[in-house]
Enzyme design. Structure first.
Site, mmCIF file in Angstrom:
data_model
loop_
_atom_site.group_PDB
_atom_site.id
_atom_site.type_symbol
_atom_site.label_atom_id
_atom_site.label_comp_id
_atom_site.label_asym_id
_atom_site.label_seq_id
_atom_site.Cartn_x
_atom_site.Cartn_y
_atom_site.Cartn_z
ATOM 1 N N CYS A 230 0.852 -1.189 0.000
ATOM 2 C CA CYS A 230 0.000 0.000 0.000
ATOM 3 C C CYS A 230 0.891 1.243 0.000
ATOM 4 O O CYS A 230 1.632 1.487 0.964
ATOM 5 C CB CYS A 230 -0.915 -0.002 1.221
ATOM 6 S SG CYS A 230 -1.840 1.534 1.437
ATOM 7 N N CYS B 19 0.030 3.656 2.802
ATOM 8 C CA CYS B 19 0.572 3.201 4.089
ATOM 9 C C CYS B 19 2.068 3.482 4.173
ATOM 10 O O CYS B 19 2.587 3.860 5.239
ATOM 11 C CB CYS B 19 0.323 1.710 4.282
ATOM 12 S SG CYS B 19 -1.421 1.251 4.322
ATOM 13 N N ASP C 194 29.234 20.822 -24.523
ATOM 14 C CA ASP C 194 30.660 21.125 -24.538
ATOM 15 C C ASP C 194 31.236 20.422 -25.773
ATOM 16 O O ASP C 194 30.720 19.388 -26.194
ATOM 17 C CB ASP C 194 31.317 20.594 -23.269
ATOM 18 C CG ASP C 194 32.825 20.735 -23.309
ATOM 19 O OD1 ASP C 194 33.312 21.854 -23.534
ATOM 20 O OD2 ASP C 194 33.518 19.713 -23.119
ATOM 21 N N ASP D 136 31.742 16.765 -19.897
ATOM 22 C CA ASP D 136 32.506 15.597 -19.465
ATOM 23 C C ASP D 136 32.390 15.338 -17.967
ATOM 24 O O ASP D 136 32.881 14.333 -17.475
ATOM 25 C CB ASP D 136 33.976 15.717 -19.869
ATOM 26 C CG ASP D 136 34.669 16.928 -19.248
ATOM 27 O OD1 ASP D 136 34.154 17.461 -18.255
ATOM 28 O OD2 ASP D 136 35.727 17.330 -19.762
ATOM 29 N N ASP E 116 33.567 20.644 -16.522
ATOM 30 C CA ASP E 116 32.321 21.386 -16.741
ATOM 31 C C ASP E 116 31.384 21.353 -15.536
ATOM 32 O O ASP E 116 30.198 21.639 -15.678
ATOM 33 C CB ASP E 116 31.594 20.822 -17.964
ATOM 34 C CG ASP E 116 32.411 20.972 -19.231
ATOM 35 O OD1 ASP E 116 32.931 22.071 -19.470
ATOM 36 O OD2 ASP E 116 32.537 19.990 -19.974
#
Length: 695
Positions: free
Chosen positions: A11, A14, A388, A582, A586
């Site tokens: 559930c 629940c 990039d 990469d 970056d």
């Protein structure tokens, strides 16, 4: 974090209550309950006894759903489900006998108590605690109300239908869970440890760095390492989604989760079990459910108001309609009971997280790691993808293609460049060192200075060597012969005298052109390339990739320039913006974009840490695949939301007009939940062509 399994957890509503209650325990600092995997993780506060806390957890869970039991991963599963099925078979048989009329009407009461005993008990326990808005209470009130208005046949039938629906719902959910577990079946518990030429089966957790392990034909590689003996073919499809085997030999790095389909290989372990690629992948997938999408959060909040509102309306209808219409109290109560049955939001609470988890699991099978359902949701709205260049769109495998020298030999020029680059890990530096291929006396290097985005200055054997781009030479006041050829141009000066330049070329990836085409096919409007290279080099690559126009590529950018450019793109974009890089250099840009995607990040800690999504190999096409998976996943989730709410609204309307009964109401609750679960499971069976970026 401690971890236990909650067997019998079926559930979703629940599960949410359990997580909320457990988070209030003073002994627990942090708690995460994954409904799909049934895993409960919790972090104890300092100096807290584990067994006492576990007892408190068991009491809380049992108070919400007594059928849920706590097990560690090594314990056998509960058998209660089979007992429940046995009870259902007896109850259905007895109900058929009762319908035949060969027994008295009181027999219905016995059947009702037998089949609905656990539902009634849960309802009473919740009522004592003041928790009335759950399916057990609603079902108990609805069926008891039917008995009180002299509808015992329907009361028993509805309870039976509800229990059968629960059973089918659990079967559907278990099947989905099993499918996900099968997708994630890349873990190995033991390894063949080699000590003094003897091989012993050893638990992976006990293997240390620099130990040697043997991997036989058909075995999965248990730990990351490097091959020191033997050669073979590896199936890496579970990690990268690639179906073609990979040839490996001595000196090649191999990743855990790969399957050896050739000769025996001996591997020197480079990472412990908890730091292995498999462990990181499974951890990321397991934690993905903690980063919930807006849809999940909305439905959770919606259910808090929806269920009480419908319940209140049900009571109002039950006891006020006779005052405003010729309807009897018996008829109005019956219609109110229909409202009660329909009001449970389980179909939504169950299918939505399951849908996102199936999408994340399917993406992993394609070699893509998604760190949360929130990113899977955002991806569908991406209309701008920023790349990039170096190492992302291009191979990043630079080669020296030309050497132009002034006043020195080409070899001397190359030597000076290699001396300056010897301490750098940049791909350009590696290409120069590879071309030079001689030893350099590191003790003679002094005053090493790396100038970000421009080049390197170094003092070597009392000579000042400057190696870098045109901008660096200009700032140092060095006159150069400007090179107009295509490629990355590295200028070299010694003692402020220009001695020549080196041209280094890179090539685009094999699937870069097709990958960009497929991005456009899945609805990406704008594709942009950012690079630190000069404009001429950038333009050549952009033309090769089909990126025409001034706004499709930006050259000569330093790391902070890329962040600024992303800010500009974010400010002008009508949709979401994804950045693909990469994952190391970056990192700031990956973090700033709406979605950061790291390429070739498998086994790279920095890539996994920086990005929201990690493509485990270098395939550009996987970006389009991921967007397609996102759109398909969200499409199915929206189908479930519309389906559930529409059917509930229709049944509520028909029930108000007296045109449907309790049977239809049960279908609107349990039946819809089953359909929603089965629909969500379709994500795991997407056709293979979908992996190529087609919806």
């Amino acid at each position: 974090m401690r971890e236990v399994t909650l067997e019998g957890l079926n559930c979703a509503h629940c599960a949410k209550k359990m997580e909320d209650e457990l988070s209030r325990l003073n002994s627990i600092n942090k708690v995460e309950l994954n409904f799909v995997t049934k895993k409960l993780k919790f972090e104890l506060n300092p100096d807290i006894n584990y067994q006492e806390t576990l007892g408190s957890i068991e009491r809380i869970i049992s108070s919400i759903d007594s059928s849920v039991k706590i097990y560690d991963c090594m314990q056998p599963k509960s058998l209660e489900f089979n007992l429940g099925l046995f009870k259902l078979i007896i109850s259905i048989t007895a109900y058929i006998v009762a319908l035949s009329g060969i027994v008295d009407s009181w027999f219905y009461t016995l059947i009702y108590l037998f089949v609905g005993y656990d539902v009634i008990c849960k309802a009473i326990r919740n009522l004592i605690k003041g928790k009335i808005f759950d399916e057990n209470f609603l079902m108990t009130v609805a069926t008891l109300g039917a008995i009180l208005i002299n509808e015992p046949v329907e009361a028993v039938g509805v309870m039976l239908f509800y229990k059968v629906g629960e059973y089918l719902q659990q079967k559907s959910l278990d099947k989905s869970r099993a499918s996900i577990e099968q997708l994630m079946d890349i873990q190995v518990d033991t390894a063949n440890l080699v000590v003094d030429s003897k091989i012993t089966q050893t638990k992976c957790e006990l293997i240390k760095v620099d130990d040697t392990i043997a991997v036989f034909n058909g075995d999965k590689i248990p730990l990351d390492g490097v091959i020191i003996n033997g050669s073979s073919n590896l199936d890496m499809s579970a990690l990268t989604g690639e179906s073609m085997p990979v040839d490996v030999g001595v000196g090649d790095k191999v990743l855990s989760g790969s399957i050896n389909y050739g000769n025996i290989i001996y591997i020197k372990v480079e990472k412990t079990y908890e730091n292995s690629t498999v462990a990181k992948i499974l951890e990321l997938i397991d934690q993905a459910s903690s980063k919930k999408s807006k849809t999940e959060n909305f439905i959770t909040k919606f259910s808090r108001y929806y269920t009480p509102a419908v319940t209140i309306i049900a009571f109002i209808l039950a006891f006020t309609l006779p005052f405003f219409s010729p309807m009897t109290f018996s008829q109005s109560i019956y219609r109110g009971l229909i409202f009660l049955v329909v009001s449970c939001p389980c179909a939504l609470l169950l299918s939505i997280p399951l849908g996102f988890y199936c999408g994340i699991g399917y993406a992993s099978k394609q070699g893509i790691l998604v760190k949360g359902s929130n990113y899977l949701e955002v991806l569908k709205d991406v209309n701008t993808v920023v790349f990039d260049k170096t190492g992302t769109l291009t191979k990043g495998e630079f080669e020296v293609t030309e050497i132009y020298s002034v006043g020195v030999s080409k070899y001397q020029l190359l030597e000076y460049a290699a001396i300056a680059q010897v301490n750098s890990n940049h791909p350009i530096a590696k290409s120069i060192l590879s071309k030079y291929n001689n030893e350099i006396d590191l003790t003679k290097i002094q005053d090493y200075q790396e100038i970000c985005g421009q080049g390197i200055k170094v003092l070597y054997n009392n000579e000042e060597i400057i190696v870098g781009n045109r901008k660096l030479m200009h700032e140092q006041g060095i006159k150069i012969d400007v090179c107009l050829k295509i490629g990355t141009v590295i200028y070299v000066a010694v003692n402020n005298m220009f001695i020549g330049h080196i041209i280094i070329a890179d090539s685009i990836k094999d699937d870069a052109i097709s990958g960009i085409k497929k991005l456009k096919q899945v609805g990406v409007k704008h594709i942009v390339m950012l690079t630190g290279d000069n404009a001429r080099v950038a333009k050549v690559v952009a033309v090769q990739l089909g990126l025409f126009g001034d706004n499709n590529f930006y050259a000569g950018l330093l790391p902070h320039d890329k962040v600024q450019k992303i800010e500009e793109i974010l400010a002008t974009s009508s949709g979401k913006v994804a950045f693909v890089g990469d994952g190391v250099n970056d990192a700031p840009v990956l973090a700033r974009a709406d979605v950061g995607i790291a390429m070739g990040g498998i086994g790279t800690d920095a890539a996994i840490a920086a990005a929201d999504i990690v493509v485990m190999n270098d395939e550009i096409e996987k970006i389009a695949t991921m967007i397609s998976i996102s759109k398909r996943t969200n499409q199915i989730i929206y189908q479930n939301i519309i389906l559930a709410l529409s059917i509930k609204l229709i049944v509520l309307t028909l029930g108000l007009g007296g045109m449907c009964g309790m049977w239809e109401a049960i279908f609107a609750d349990v039946g819809v939940a089953i359909i929603a679960v089965l629909n969500a499971s379709r994500i795991l069976n997407m056709p293979l062509k979908f992996g190529k970026g087609n919806l």
